[in-house]
Design a protein around this motif. Structure first.
Motif, PDB file in Angstrom:
ATOM      1  N   VAL A 122       0.853  -1.179   0.000  1.00  0.00           N
ATOM      2  CA  VAL A 122       0.000   0.000   0.000  1.00  0.00           C
ATOM      3  C   VAL A 122       0.890   1.230   0.000  1.00  0.00           C
ATOM      4  O   VAL A 122       1.900   1.267   0.706  1.00  0.00           O
ATOM      5  CB  VAL A 122      -0.895   0.011   1.271  1.00  0.00           C
ATOM      6  CG1 VAL A 122      -1.837   1.195   1.247  1.00  0.00           C
ATOM      7  CG2 VAL A 122      -1.659  -1.291   1.385  1.00  0.00           C
ATOM      8  N   ASP A 123       0.523   2.223  -0.803  1.00  0.00           N
ATOM      9  CA  ASP A 123       1.277   3.479  -0.802  1.00  0.00           C
ATOM     10  C   ASP A 123       0.981   4.257   0.469  1.00  0.00           C
ATOM     11  O   ASP A 123      -0.182   4.446   0.834  1.00  0.00           O
ATOM     12  CB  ASP A 123       0.893   4.336  -2.024  1.00  0.00           C
ATOM     13  CG  ASP A 123       1.580   3.830  -3.276  1.00  0.00           C
ATOM     14  OD1 ASP A 123       2.789   3.518  -3.195  1.00  0.00           O
ATOM     15  OD2 ASP A 123       0.907   3.728  -4.314  1.00  0.00           O
ATOM     16  N   THR A 124       2.006   4.701   1.142  1.00  0.00           N
ATOM     17  CA  THR A 124       1.848   5.546   2.319  1.00  0.00           C
ATOM     18  C   THR A 124       2.863   6.665   2.212  1.00  0.00           C
ATOM     19  O   THR A 124       3.780   6.601   1.379  1.00  0.00           O
ATOM     20  CB  THR A 124       2.114   4.770   3.626  1.00  0.00           C
ATOM     21  OG1 THR A 124       3.530   4.661   3.817  1.00  0.00           O
ATOM     22  CG2 THR A 124       1.488   3.383   3.603  1.00  0.00           C
ATOM     23  N   PRO A 125       2.709   7.687   3.048  1.00  0.00           N
ATOM     24  CA  PRO A 125       3.711   8.769   3.018  1.00  0.00           C
ATOM     25  C   PRO A 125       5.122   8.265   3.315  1.00  0.00           C
ATOM     26  O   PRO A 125       6.106   8.928   3.004  1.00  0.00           O
ATOM     27  CB  PRO A 125       3.222   9.718   4.118  1.00  0.00           C
ATOM     28  CG  PRO A 125       1.763   9.430   4.267  1.00  0.00           C
ATOM     29  CD  PRO A 125       1.615   7.976   3.981  1.00  0.00           C
ATOM     30  N   MET A 126       5.231   7.073   3.929  1.00  0.00           N
ATOM     31  CA  MET A 126       6.547   6.515   4.235  1.00  0.00           C
ATOM     32  C   MET A 126       7.022   5.576   3.152  1.00  0.00           C
ATOM     33  O   MET A 126       7.977   4.838   3.343  1.00  0.00           O
ATOM     34  CB  MET A 126       6.491   5.738   5.541  1.00  0.00           C
ATOM     35  CG  MET A 126       6.094   6.580   6.715  1.00  0.00           C
ATOM     36  SD  MET A 126       5.829   5.465   8.102  1.00  0.00           S
ATOM     37  CE  MET A 126       7.404   4.603   8.119  1.00  0.00           C
TER      38      MET A 126
ATOM     39  N   MET B  15       3.983   0.064   2.103  1.00  0.00           N
ATOM     40  CA  MET B  15       3.961  -0.728   3.334  1.00  0.00           C
ATOM     41  C   MET B  15       2.964  -1.870   3.181  1.00  0.00           C
ATOM     42  O   MET B  15       2.096  -1.838   2.311  1.00  0.00           O
ATOM     43  CB  MET B  15       3.552   0.155   4.514  1.00  0.00           C
ATOM     44  CG  MET B  15       4.595   1.225   4.832  1.00  0.00           C
ATOM     45  SD  MET B  15       4.243   2.030   6.404  1.00  0.00           S
ATOM     46  CE  MET B  15       4.238   0.650   7.534  1.00  0.00           C
TER      47      MET B  15
ATOM     48  N   GLY C  18      -0.230  -3.989   3.944  1.00  0.00           N
ATOM     49  CA  GLY C  18      -1.580  -3.875   4.488  1.00  0.00           C
ATOM     50  C   GLY C  18      -2.295  -5.192   4.269  1.00  0.00           C
ATOM     51  O   GLY C  18      -1.857  -6.005   3.453  1.00  0.00           O
ATOM     52  N   PRO C  19      -3.374  -5.433   5.007  1.00  0.00           N
ATOM     53  CA  PRO C  19      -4.071  -6.708   4.848  1.00  0.00           C
ATOM     54  C   PRO C  19      -4.738  -6.800   3.477  1.00  0.00           C
ATOM     55  O   PRO C  19      -5.263  -5.813   2.959  1.00  0.00           O
ATOM     56  CB  PRO C  19      -5.122  -6.676   5.963  1.00  0.00           C
ATOM     57  CG  PRO C  19      -5.302  -5.246   6.296  1.00  0.00           C
ATOM     58  CD  PRO C  19      -4.004  -4.572   5.996  1.00  0.00           C
TER      59      PRO C  19
ATOM     60  N   LYS D 173     -16.574  -0.516   5.717  1.00  0.00           N
ATOM     61  CA  LYS D 173     -15.900  -1.530   6.529  1.00  0.00           C
ATOM     62  C   LYS D 173     -16.626  -1.725   7.849  1.00  0.00           C
ATOM     63  O   LYS D 173     -16.898  -0.744   8.565  1.00  0.00           O
ATOM     64  CB  LYS D 173     -14.464  -1.091   6.792  1.00  0.00           C
ATOM     65  CG  LYS D 173     -13.638  -2.184   7.447  1.00  0.00           C
ATOM     66  CD  LYS D 173     -12.208  -1.723   7.674  1.00  0.00           C
ATOM     67  CE  LYS D 173     -11.463  -2.739   8.505  1.00  0.00           C
ATOM     68  NZ  LYS D 173     -10.602  -2.114   9.499  1.00  0.00           N
TER      69      LYS D 173
ATOM     70  N   PHE E 194       8.867  -1.702   9.966  1.00  0.00           N
ATOM     71  CA  PHE E 194       9.409  -0.391   9.581  1.00  0.00           C
ATOM     72  C   PHE E 194      10.481   0.076  10.568  1.00  0.00           C
ATOM     73  O   PHE E 194      11.191   1.028  10.319  1.00  0.00           O
ATOM     74  CB  PHE E 194       8.298   0.652   9.420  1.00  0.00           C
ATOM     75  CG  PHE E 194       7.681   1.131  10.712  1.00  0.00           C
ATOM     76  CD1 PHE E 194       8.041   2.359  11.249  1.00  0.00           C
ATOM     77  CD2 PHE E 194       6.751   0.351  11.407  1.00  0.00           C
ATOM     78  CE1 PHE E 194       7.480   2.817  12.436  1.00  0.00           C
ATOM     79  CE2 PHE E 194       6.191   0.792  12.584  1.00  0.00           C
ATOM     80  CZ  PHE E 194       6.552   2.034  13.110  1.00  0.00           C
TER      81      PHE E 194
END
Lengths: 397, 397
Positions: free
Chosen positions: B63-67, B70, B72-73, B108, B350
């Motif tokens: 998953v794209d994140t600001p970091m 990462m 994700g499920p 969800k 991370f």
């Protein structure tokens, strides 16, 4: 050399935001409780065609059941804004601990913005508290707090280790005093967790004791379903769908073995082990259990509380085991004397008539009792009130 | 005269059925775990256009994140039958405690057929256990059970009464023995409930002790968020939306006051009050706390566990208060000696690099430690394993 001191706050914040964006969609605040005690529910569901909120804060509606018309929770339609966020605001609500759920396109579910839930039998509901008056007894206040112990006792009679919840009052651990004990029994579908989660017993006790309205006492909450070693999910049966009527809960085995629980408490806790310092009370099926346990051990409890007790008239005379000699043991309990035999029920409870008939029988026997009649039906809201009203009457010398 | 003995089973059964028909729609069984360890999820939602299940039993997705990217499920699409019941069956799953949620038309939510949930920060997820191997440590087995105590201690340093969870091992109450103590610290967004609910600590301890793999010990689980008196919903702040980063949790105040917690435990419980019988461990932020507490009180713990510890390199040298003299106190801790300094982390965590750098620093100092590297990231699945692996190493004479 570097220092390795500080946590990367920024890093983690970013991670969290990413997770929320990924998993939860738009964040809304729900429920929002205003100073005027009105409440707004919100749900982000852009694709939904209809969203209702259902809960016990709405006027109840009559529902057809095999037993005739009964009260069920009402529901209210939310309205959708341009961003796909649905909302509904109530009138000012009386102080109370309420429960609710959403119904999204006919699908009943929890509020994703509210992580506070309680399980009632197999259903999970969101909860919120509108503060004030009686409801302040249900809140965690800045007062001395008792301890909640989740422990297992060995039951020879039921041939298993069984879980039990015990509240000890503030100061119990550091005092040398001995305390009286209230045995507090759950209803059908309940377990050793029900009075703590749905009944707010620890908060009610802390607050009543802090206000000087109740004497410090232990509150013992056993599991009344004799085939269970613990609540659903907390015992060796693992996770399964809980049932309202657990088999064999009302066959006398629990009552016949209740002395084990008393013995366990009196040999493991610093308590006053005499009739003057024992109380027993229960709701619905727990009221039935309290009725039978207190007459089966007719010189054991000085205080008995029947909260919406599941007493039903029965024409045939054959009581066996614990249920044998019903009237004789009840008369024995009366002759032995007690301080309080407390009966509480709501006017619209489906057990109202059964309780009326039971009181007529007690009247005929000359067996004294106190009687409290409230509004409402067979609901936790009443049982929290009954507990709050019953406890101050206990162990007053 | 009538007997008033038996509860009206029929009557109540009818009521229950009416309630379920009214409130819950069609009843389905979900999740259903088969002997071959495949699992079927079911949901009755005739009006839905799409239903996904998402959970940690599915292969993770990037998953794209600001970091950056990462884990994700993953999610899987359910298929609908003629009755409007959606279902999905997994492959055989490895034994594990899993969590999941449904995504219904983009919304969800929890599984209404499964009342077993855990809260992680502000999210509530359904859980289930696929039995076998490691996962059997997480189940309630038919073994002697310890006691879980939920209690409040007086914190002079933080100027409030604070809630704390304490596990005492089977036999504690009836024995006269003194026991060693593990202080077990939660991560950011956690509280004194996290290791019990998400971490299955009571079950892991019961089972390891029953297998003879762990010595009986107390496990003390405090609340590491110094502005809280208790977990969200369990303290005087009432119900509110929990945050991942609670303010002031990593400013040294918790660490500086940790001696209060040790003193409370050692003056209220029958424990061995010496370094050889004290361990401290924590996950993520709790690993950071364990690192700092153990060096700030450098002659206090013979066992230290850093689980995916939130250690981040920092260029500037200004540590104040608890964080002053970082290397000196660490060296002091090393010179004082200890039995075990245990570091565990997942390869895709991370914080992996930060832990690598920290180990390099320890290597350079000559400070001994044991290191365990696992698959996976910053997840409870790893922390349950780390606890299960760490506890058997403690207090072995």
């Amino acid at each position: 050399m570097r220092n390795y001191i500080f946590f990367a706050l920024l890093c983690v914040t970013a991670l969290t935001q990413a997770q929320e964006a990924l998993f939860n969609g738009q964040q809304v605040s729900s429920p929002e409780i205003y100073p005027d005690k009105s409440v707004t529910f919100r749900l982000s569901a852009p694709q939904a065609d209809s969203v209702f909120v259902t809960g016990d804060f709405l006027p109840s509606v009559k529902v057809d059941t095999p037993m005739g018309k009964m009260d069920g929770p009402g529901k209210a339609l939310l309205t959708k804004n341009e961003e796909g966020i649905w909302s509904f605001t109530t009138e000012a609500l009386p102080p109370e601990l309420y429960n609710y759920a959403f119904i999204i396109d006919g699908f009943k579910t929890t509020d994703p913005a509210n992580p506070f839930l309680v399980r009632d039998v197999a259903s999970v509901m969101n909860i919120f508290i509108v503060p004030g008056k009686q409801a302040d007894l249900y809140r965690v206040q800045d007062v001395p707090h008792g301890t909640v112990v989740s422990r297992w006792y060995e039951s020879d009679g039921l041939e298993m280790d069984r879980k039990i919840s015990i509240y000890t009052p503030p100061g119990y651990e550091t005092s040398e005093a001995k305390y009286p004990v209230l045995y507090l029994l759950h209803g059908a579908g309940g377990d050793e967790e029900a009075w703590l989660t749905l009944g707010r017993t620890a908060q009610i006790m802390d607050n009543l004791i802090a206000e000087g309205k109740a004497n410090p006492m232990l509150v013992v909450m056993p599991n009344g379903n004799v085939i269970q070693d613990a609540a659903p999910g907390a015992g060796s049966a693992g996770y399964y769908t809980p049932q309202f009527m657990v088999p064999q809960t009302m066959n006398g085995v629990y009552e016949a073995n209740f002395d084990e629980i008393i013995n366990f408490v009196e040999s493991n806790y610093r308590v006053k082990a005499d009739k003057a310092n024992r109380a027993i009370a229960g709701l619905s099926m727990g009221g039935y259990h309290s009725l039978h346990i207190s007459r089966y051990y007719p010189d054991t409890f000085d205080y008995v509380g029947l909260f919406s007790a599941a007493i039903m008239a029965r024409e045939d005379q054959s009581g066996e085991g614990v249920y044998a000699d019903f009237e004789e043991t009840l008369k024995k309990q009366m002759d032995n004397g007690y301080e309080l035999y407390w009966i509480g029920i709501g006017k619209s409870d489906f057990l109202y008539e059964a309780n009326t008939e039971y009181r007529a029988m007690l009247d005929k026997m000359g067996m004294p009792y106190e009687y409290v009649e409230t509004d409402g039906g067979h609901i936790w809201r009443n049982w929290r009130v009954y507990l709050s009203d019953f406890v101050p009457l206990l162990f007053q010398d």
